[in-house]
Design an enzyme around this catalytic site. Sequence first.
Site, PDB file in Angstrom:
ATOM      1  CG  ASP A  15      15.463  31.147  21.144  1.00  0.00           C
ATOM      2  OD1 ASP A  15      16.209  31.517  20.213  1.00  0.00           O
ATOM      3  OD2 ASP A  15      15.502  30.010  21.655  1.00  0.00           O
ATOM      4  CG  ASP A  17      16.530  27.048  16.064  1.00  0.00           C
ATOM      5  OD1 ASP A  17      15.900  26.345  15.264  1.00  0.00           O
ATOM      6  OD2 ASP A  17      17.264  27.996  15.706  1.00  0.00           O
TER       7      ASP A  17
HETATM    8 MG   LIG Z   1      16.878  28.421  21.585  1.00  0.00          MG
END
Ligand SMILES: [Mg+2]
Length: 195
Positions: A15, A17
């Site tokens: 992932d 962020d």
């Molecule tokens: Mg995230």
Amino acid sequence: VSPSLPRRTPALFLDRDGVVNEDLDFVHRVEDFRFIDGVFDLVRTARRVLGGPVVVVTNQSGIGRGLYTEAQFRLLTDWMLARFEAEGAPVDRVYHCPHHPEHGIGDYRRDHPWRKPNPGMLLQAADDLGIDLPASAMVGDRMSDIRAAAAAGVRTRILVSRRPPAEADGVCLAASSVREAADRLAAAVGGRSRP
Ligand SMILES: [Mg+2]
């Protein structure tokens, strides 16, 4: 498995962020992009223990919401990839999904098979790069990352969270930091024999 099929390779799915960079909400400028401590080590560890590509899979509804453009996202991504490369921790590919079922504008206002927790980005990457999904790993900071990985058949799932939710029980490993996630990854797959 037919010997004529090309060999598939395990990958690390990351992932963005909250795992690569501090999640400051809709980050889209270089000056707001702060790498999280340990993420370069995590990528280097993945390349060593998995021996395959590293792929970022990121929901970017900020594009669909009209907060920034595809071009801005691409600029930031190119810069990010250059930083990974300079750290000796190359990232092979970035997939993003700009749609949002409620907050998207115009055509962006819909769910999409690529929007996590749907597994579309991981499945597309597997097709594009010849990835062995069950042998792969996912590191995310939300249960939507973990659910996307589970739906794609990725078996090693690591949630970076200081307070993992109850629904994480039995579904993923928990790590209190990205640095700890690298240790978890090495422990989970490091002992596996590689072809
Ligand atoms: Mg995230």
